[in-house]
Design a protein around this motif. Sequence first.
Motif, PDB file in Angstrom:
ATOM      1  N   ARG A 149      -7.552   6.378  10.327  1.00 29.34           N
ATOM      2  CA  ARG A 149      -6.120   6.469  10.598  1.00 29.34           C
ATOM      3  C   ARG A 149      -5.357   5.315   9.954  1.00 29.34           C
ATOM      4  O   ARG A 149      -5.831   4.182   9.910  1.00 29.34           O
ATOM      5  CB  ARG A 149      -5.876   6.463  12.112  1.00 29.34           C
ATOM      6  N   HIS A 150      -4.166   5.637   9.459  1.00 28.04           N
ATOM      7  CA  HIS A 150      -3.272   4.638   8.878  1.00 28.04           C
ATOM      8  C   HIS A 150      -2.284   4.164   9.938  1.00 28.04           C
ATOM      9  O   HIS A 150      -1.745   4.968  10.702  1.00 28.04           O
ATOM     10  CB  HIS A 150      -2.471   5.230   7.711  1.00 28.04           C
ATOM     11  N   TYR A 151      -2.021   2.859   9.943  1.00 26.05           N
ATOM     12  CA  TYR A 151      -1.034   2.300  10.858  1.00 26.05           C
ATOM     13  C   TYR A 151      -0.044   1.445  10.081  1.00 26.05           C
ATOM     14  O   TYR A 151      -0.402   0.815   9.084  1.00 26.05           O
ATOM     15  CB  TYR A 151      -1.698   1.436  11.929  1.00 26.05           C
ATOM     16  N   VAL A 152       1.193   1.426  10.577  1.00 32.42           N
ATOM     17  CA  VAL A 152       2.240   0.591   9.995  1.00 32.42           C
ATOM     18  C   VAL A 152       2.809  -0.295  11.086  1.00 32.42           C
ATOM     19  O   VAL A 152       3.127   0.180  12.182  1.00 32.42           O
ATOM     20  CB  VAL A 152       3.367   1.447   9.380  1.00 32.42           C
ATOM     21  N   ILE A 153       2.917  -1.588  10.811  1.00 30.16           N
ATOM     22  CA  ILE A 153       3.556  -2.519  11.741  1.00 30.16           C
ATOM     23  C   ILE A 153       4.853  -2.986  11.108  1.00 30.16           C
ATOM     24  O   ILE A 153       4.867  -3.496   9.980  1.00 30.16           O
ATOM     25  CB  ILE A 153       2.654  -3.723  12.057  1.00 30.16           C
ATOM     26  N   LEU A 154       5.955  -2.800  11.819  1.00 26.88           N
ATOM     27  CA  LEU A 154       7.273  -3.194  11.337  1.00 26.88           C
ATOM     28  C   LEU A 154       7.633  -4.568  11.914  1.00 26.88           C
ATOM     29  O   LEU A 154       7.587  -4.762  13.133  1.00 26.88           O
ATOM     30  CB  LEU A 154       8.334  -2.183  11.770  1.00 26.88           C
ATOM     31  N   SER A 155       7.966  -5.505  11.054  1.00 30.65           N
ATOM     32  CA  SER A 155       8.503  -6.796  11.483  1.00 30.65           C
ATOM     33  C   SER A 155      10.022  -6.691  11.414  1.00 30.65           C
ATOM     34  O   SER A 155      10.593  -6.537  10.323  1.00 30.65           O
ATOM     35  CB  SER A 155       7.994  -7.927  10.579  1.00 30.65           C
ATOM     36  N   VAL A 156      10.663  -6.758  12.560  1.00 28.31           N
ATOM     37  CA  VAL A 156      12.077  -6.376  12.684  1.00 28.31           C
ATOM     38  C   VAL A 156      12.862  -7.495  13.353  1.00 28.31           C
ATOM     39  O   VAL A 156      12.350  -8.203  14.230  1.00 28.31           O
ATOM     40  CB  VAL A 156      12.182  -5.086  13.533  1.00 28.31           C
ATOM     41  N   LEU A 186       1.409   5.993   0.575  1.00 25.99           N
ATOM     42  CA  LEU A 186       2.354   7.038   0.173  1.00 25.99           C
ATOM     43  C   LEU A 186       1.621   8.312  -0.233  1.00 25.99           C
ATOM     44  O   LEU A 186       2.073   9.420   0.083  1.00 25.99           O
ATOM     45  CB  LEU A 186       3.229   6.542  -0.970  1.00 25.99           C
ATOM     46  N   ARG A 187       0.501   8.166  -0.918  1.00 30.22           N
ATOM     47  CA  ARG A 187      -0.276   9.361  -1.277  1.00 30.22           C
ATOM     48  C   ARG A 187      -0.750  10.088  -0.021  1.00 30.22           C
ATOM     49  O   ARG A 187      -0.737  11.332   0.027  1.00 30.22           O
ATOM     50  CB  ARG A 187      -1.449   8.969  -2.178  1.00 30.22           C
ATOM     51  N   HIS A 188      -1.159   9.329   0.982  1.00 30.41           N
ATOM     52  CA  HIS A 188      -1.556   9.927   2.265  1.00 30.41           C
ATOM     53  C   HIS A 188      -0.390  10.688   2.891  1.00 30.41           C
ATOM     54  O   HIS A 188      -0.551  11.826   3.361  1.00 30.41           O
ATOM     55  CB  HIS A 188      -2.048   8.822   3.205  1.00 30.41           C
ATOM     56  N   LEU A 189       0.794  10.082   2.892  1.00 36.86           N
ATOM     57  CA  LEU A 189       1.962  10.744   3.469  1.00 36.86           C
ATOM     58  C   LEU A 189       2.330  12.004   2.694  1.00 36.86           C
ATOM     59  O   LEU A 189       2.675  13.037   3.292  1.00 36.86           O
ATOM     60  CB  LEU A 189       3.158   9.787   3.497  1.00 36.86           C
ATOM     61  N   ILE A 190       2.279  11.922   1.373  1.00 35.84           N
ATOM     62  CA  ILE A 190       2.635  13.083   0.553  1.00 35.84           C
ATOM     63  C   ILE A 190       1.696  14.253   0.847  1.00 35.84           C
ATOM     64  O   ILE A 190       2.135  15.399   1.002  1.00 35.84           O
ATOM     65  CB  ILE A 190       2.622  12.715  -0.942  1.00 35.84           C
ATOM     66  N   LEU A 221       9.328  10.937  -0.842  1.00 33.04           N
ATOM     67  CA  LEU A 221       8.026  10.274  -0.883  1.00 33.04           C
ATOM     68  C   LEU A 221       7.451  10.275  -2.296  1.00 33.04           C
ATOM     69  O   LEU A 221       6.902   9.263  -2.766  1.00 33.04           O
ATOM     70  CB  LEU A 221       7.062  10.961   0.081  1.00 33.04           C
ATOM     71  N   THR A 222       7.589  11.402  -2.977  1.00 35.82           N
ATOM     72  CA  THR A 222       7.069  11.515  -4.336  1.00 35.82           C
ATOM     73  C   THR A 222       7.805  10.564  -5.275  1.00 35.82           C
ATOM     74  O   THR A 222       7.191   9.883  -6.116  1.00 35.82           O
ATOM     75  CB  THR A 222       7.189  12.960  -4.836  1.00 35.82           C
ATOM     76  N   ALA A 223       9.119  10.501  -5.130  1.00 32.95           N
ATOM     77  CA  ALA A 223       9.907   9.586  -5.972  1.00 32.95           C
ATOM     78  C   ALA A 223       9.544   8.143  -5.698  1.00 32.95           C
ATOM     79  O   ALA A 223       9.474   7.304  -6.618  1.00 32.95           O
ATOM     80  CB  ALA A 223      11.402   9.813  -5.727  1.00 32.95           C
ATOM     81  N   ALA A 224       9.300   7.816  -4.433  1.00 33.21           N
ATOM     82  CA  ALA A 224       8.920   6.441  -4.081  1.00 33.21           C
ATOM     83  C   ALA A 224       7.585   6.071  -4.710  1.00 33.21           C
ATOM     84  O   ALA A 224       7.414   4.963  -5.232  1.00 33.21           O
ATOM     85  CB  ALA A 224       8.840   6.302  -2.555  1.00 33.21           C
ATOM     86  N   LEU A 225       6.633   7.008  -4.692  1.00 31.82           N
ATOM     87  CA  LEU A 225       5.319   6.751  -5.316  1.00 31.82           C
ATOM     88  C   LEU A 225       5.472   6.585  -6.818  1.00 31.82           C
ATOM     89  O   LEU A 225       4.859   5.680  -7.408  1.00 31.82           O
ATOM     90  CB  LEU A 225       4.356   7.891  -4.979  1.00 31.82           C
ATOM     91  N   GLU A 226       6.270   7.426  -7.440  1.00 25.51           N
ATOM     92  CA  GLU A 226       6.491   7.320  -8.881  1.00 25.51           C
ATOM     93  C   GLU A 226       7.117   5.969  -9.225  1.00 25.51           C
ATOM     94  O   GLU A 226       6.824   5.384 -10.264  1.00 25.51           O
ATOM     95  CB  GLU A 226       7.378   8.470  -9.360  1.00 25.51           C
ATOM     96  N   GLY A 227       7.990   5.485  -8.341  1.00 20.33           N
ATOM     97  CA  GLY A 227       8.651   4.211  -8.588  1.00 20.33           C
ATOM     98  C   GLY A 227       7.726   3.014  -8.543  1.00 20.33           C
ATOM     99  O   GLY A 227       8.043   1.941  -9.072  1.00 20.33           O
ATOM    100  N   LEU A 228       6.563   3.176  -7.900  1.00 24.04           N
ATOM    101  CA  LEU A 228       5.592   2.092  -7.829  1.00 24.04           C
ATOM    102  C   LEU A 228       4.768   1.969  -9.111  1.00 24.04           C
ATOM    103  O   LEU A 228       4.151   0.935  -9.353  1.00 24.04           O
ATOM    104  CB  LEU A 228       4.638   2.300  -6.642  1.00 24.04           C
ATOM    105  N   LYS A 229       4.740   3.027  -9.906  1.00 18.95           N
ATOM    106  CA  LYS A 229       3.868   3.051 -11.077  1.00 18.95           C
ATOM    107  C   LYS A 229       4.490   2.289 -12.250  1.00 18.95           C
ATOM    108  O   LYS A 229       5.687   2.139 -12.335  1.00 18.95           O
ATOM    109  CB  LYS A 229       3.586   4.501 -11.486  1.00 18.95           C
TER     110      LYS A 229
END
Length: 229
Positions: A149-156, A186-190, A221-229
Amino acid sequence: MESMILTPRLACIAALVPQGAQLADVGTDHGKLPITLLIEGRIAHAIGSDLREGPLDHAARNAEEHGVILPLRLAAGLDGISPEECDTVTIAGMGGQTIAEILQNAPWTADGDHLLLLQPMTMIYELRQWLWAHGYAIERETLCREDRRHYVILSVRGGAKECLYPREKCAVSPALLAAPDAGAYLRHLIERETRALNGMERSENTDIAKLRSQQALVRELTAALEGLK
């Protein structure tokens, strides 16, 4: 004596707690996170809160066995904790909507003086949406894995400008894109959101507005992944 070895998820949260912090751990369960930080001398003080007496009794035994002082509050969210008692708040293992409700019921969390470490189990897009709409800044996002499982922790932190975004624009944040392993996440989310979209497209009863929202989400999500490349 119960071991205070933290799971990868809790260890990741613990690593984000500042040295010398005064911590409020919401939904503390058996108190493993604050007790570990107290044992290690990482924090100056901690309070644990939970809705249920059973876990709090267990946390009290754990604190006593490990020789640390951990005041415990039987309360919903931050209802039993005042702002001057802490400078850092951890809320983990809950749904994004529940986390938003806890913050909404504690307006002082938006003052900008408190670091909030939030780990939603569900509805992370909706939590980002709520945070931005209510003047909370997402300063950092930290990714971790536990089993599969993937987890995200937000520092807010509060005190930011209120910004209204549609749900699909909350699928990512600048902080998430700056995180190590953002591409893999991001690939997991897509993959997950594309499966959901395919199911909606095959269904004869899908609401058109929800379908278009899901399509927009996959595009973001796809655009965000493309932007990382």
